[in-house]
Design an enzyme around this catalytic site. Structure first.
Site, short mmCIF file in Angstrom:
data_model
loop_
_atom_site.label_atom_id
_atom_site.label_comp_id
_atom_site.label_asym_id
_atom_site.label_seq_id
_atom_site.Cartn_x
_atom_site.Cartn_y
_atom_site.Cartn_z
N MET A 1 0.88 -1.34 0.01
CA MET A 1 -0.09 0.06 0.25
C MET A 1 0.83 1.13 0.03
O MET A 1 0.31 2.27 0.63
CB MET A 1 -0.99 0.13 1.26
CG MET A 1 -1.63 -1.21 1.33
SD MET A 1 -2.84 -1.54 -0.30
CE MET A 1 -4.34 -0.49 0.05
N ARG A 2 2.05 1.27 -0.68
CA ARG A 2 2.70 2.52 -0.75
C ARG A 2 3.07 2.75 -2.17
O ARG A 2 3.38 1.87 -3.02
CB ARG A 2 4.17 2.16 -0.01
CG ARG A 2 4.08 1.84 1.48
CD ARG A 2 3.76 3.23 2.18
NE ARG A 2 3.83 2.84 3.55
CZ ARG A 2 3.59 3.66 4.51
NH1 ARG A 2 3.40 5.09 4.29
NH2 ARG A 2 3.62 3.28 5.84
N ASN B 1 1.48 -5.03 -10.08
CA ASN B 1 0.55 -4.91 -9.05
C ASN B 1 -0.93 -5.38 -9.29
O ASN B 1 -1.34 -5.30 -10.48
CB ASN B 1 0.43 -3.19 -9.09
CG ASN B 1 -0.35 -2.69 -7.78
OD1 ASN B 1 -0.36 -3.34 -6.73
ND2 ASN B 1 -1.23 -1.88 -8.07
N HIS C 1 -4.78 -4.54 -8.36
CA HIS C 1 -5.61 -3.58 -8.02
C HIS C 1 -7.22 -3.87 -7.79
O HIS C 1 -7.70 -4.68 -8.80
CB HIS C 1 -5.54 -2.20 -8.91
CG HIS C 1 -6.30 -0.99 -8.50
ND1 HIS C 1 -5.96 -0.45 -7.18
CD2 HIS C 1 -7.54 -0.66 -8.80
CE1 HIS C 1 -6.91 0.60 -6.91
NE2 HIS C 1 -7.79 0.60 -7.94
#
Ligand code: GAR
Length: 266
Positions: A135-136, A157, A159
Site C-alpha cells: 500500500m505504498r 501490481n 488493484h
C-alpha cells in the site's frame, strides 16, 4: 522448457494474494519460486505466512522513517545516487501538484525508504517483483532501479477495481459507493503514475441488490487469487510485450500510451 522465474513479493497486510501466488508456484500453475517477501509494515500478517513457508522476509518500517524524518531530517542521509530533480520530473503522480515542501518531503522520505528496500532485496536476485497488497506508492527512484531494461517492465501490481476506474487505496469501497453494477480487479505493470501502468489482465463480477461491501470484497478477492497467478504465468512464459499505441485524442492531439500485448501460444 523455460527456466523457472524468481518472484519477489512486497506486501503490507494479510498477504492472501501472496498465499495464492505461493500455492500456485507449489502446484506448478506458475513456473516460478517466491524468493523473498518484504513489507513496509512490521505488523503485516503475511510475513508470518511467508516465514512458515521458509521464504526470506524483511521489513522497512515506512511509518517510522517518515515520523523520524519529520522530527530530525538532519539525521538522514539521502542515497548517494538520489537525484530529487530527476524524480520530481518523472513523478507523474505529483507532477500536477504544486511543488510544496510537503510534496518534496514525500519524495524524499519515500526514496530513503526505497533505498532500504533495494538494499534488503539485493541478496535475492529476482525476475519479477510483485506488489500483492503493497500500500505504498513507489517513486521513479525505486522503479528505475528495478526496471533496468527499457521496454521490459518487471513490477506487477494487483488493484481491487476495473482500472482506470477507482485508482488509489479503496477500489472495492469506491466501486460499492458509486453504485456500480459490475466490479472487478486488475493486474498491471507499474509506471510512474498511480495505478496507471499498462494493463495485463482483468476479471469482473456482477454486483446485485443484495451485495454489501463485504460480499463485493469477497467476490473480488476470489477473482484476484485466479488473476494474479495467471498474469504471473504469462510473464514466466515470456508472453507479455509492452508496445506503444499512438492515437489522436478528441482535441486532435497525437498521444502515445504503453499497452500490453499477450502473445498466443502456437
Ligand atoms: C487486495 O484486495 C489488493 O487488490 C489490494 O489490497 C488487498 C490486499 O489483500 N491492493 C490495493 O489496494 C493496492 N492499491 P491481501 O494482503 O490479503 O492480498
Amino acid at each position: 522448457m523455460l527456466k523457472k522465474i524468481r518472484i519477489g513479493i512486497l506486501i503490507s497486510g494479510s498477504g492472501t494474494n501472496m498465499d495464492a501466488i505461493i500455492s500456485a508456484c507449489e502446484e506448478g500453475i506458475i513456473n516460478g519460486d517466491v524468493v523473498f517477501a518484504g513489507s513496509d509494515n512490521p505488523e503485516a500478517k503475511g510475513l508470518d505466512k511467508a516465514r512458515k513457508k521458509g521464504i526470506p522476509t524483511f521489513v522497512v518500517n515506512y511509518s517510522k522513517i517518515i515520523r523520524k524524518f519529520r522530527e530530525s531530517p538532519e539525521n538522514f542521509l539521502f542515497p548517494a545516487d538520489f537525484d530529487l530533480e530527476d524524480i520530481r520530473i518523472k513523478q507523474s503522480l505529483i507532477s500536477h501538484m504544486e511543488q510544496t515542501d510537503k510534496v518534496i518531503r514525500f519524495i524524499e522520505t519515500r526514496a530513503i525508504a526505497e533505498a532500504r528496500l533495494l538494499d534488503h532485496m539485493k541478496p535475492y536476485p529476482f525476475d519479477l517483483l510483485v506488489l500483492a497488497g503493497f500500500m505504498r506508492n513507489l517513486t521513479p527512484y525505486f522503479i528505475d532501479r528495478v526496471n533496468v531494461t527499457p521496454g521490459h517492465p518487471r513490477i506487477m501490481n494487483i488493484h481491487p477495481a476495473l482500472l482506470p476506474a477507482f485508482p488509489g487505496t479503496d477500489g472495492y469501497g469506491e466501486t460499492f459507493r458509486y453504485g456500480c453494477k459490475v466490479g472487478g480487479c486488475t493486474v498491471h505493470f507499474i509506471d510512474y503514475g498511480e495505478d496507471s501502468g499498462p494493463i495485463i489482465g482483468q476479471k469482473s463480477f456482477a454486483i446485485t441488490e443484495t451485495d454489501t461491501l463485504d460480499t463485493i470484497r469477497q467476490k473480488g478477492l476470489a477473482l484476484e487469487y485466479q488473476l494474479f497467478p495467471e498474469c504471473i504465468q504469462l510473464f514466466a512464459e515470456d508472453r507479455l510485450a509492452t508496445v506503444t499505441m499512438t492515437y489522436t485524442d478528441e482535441r486532435g492531439n497525437l498521444r502515445q500510451r504503453s499497452i500490453v500485448k499477450i502473445a498466443q501460444i502456437h
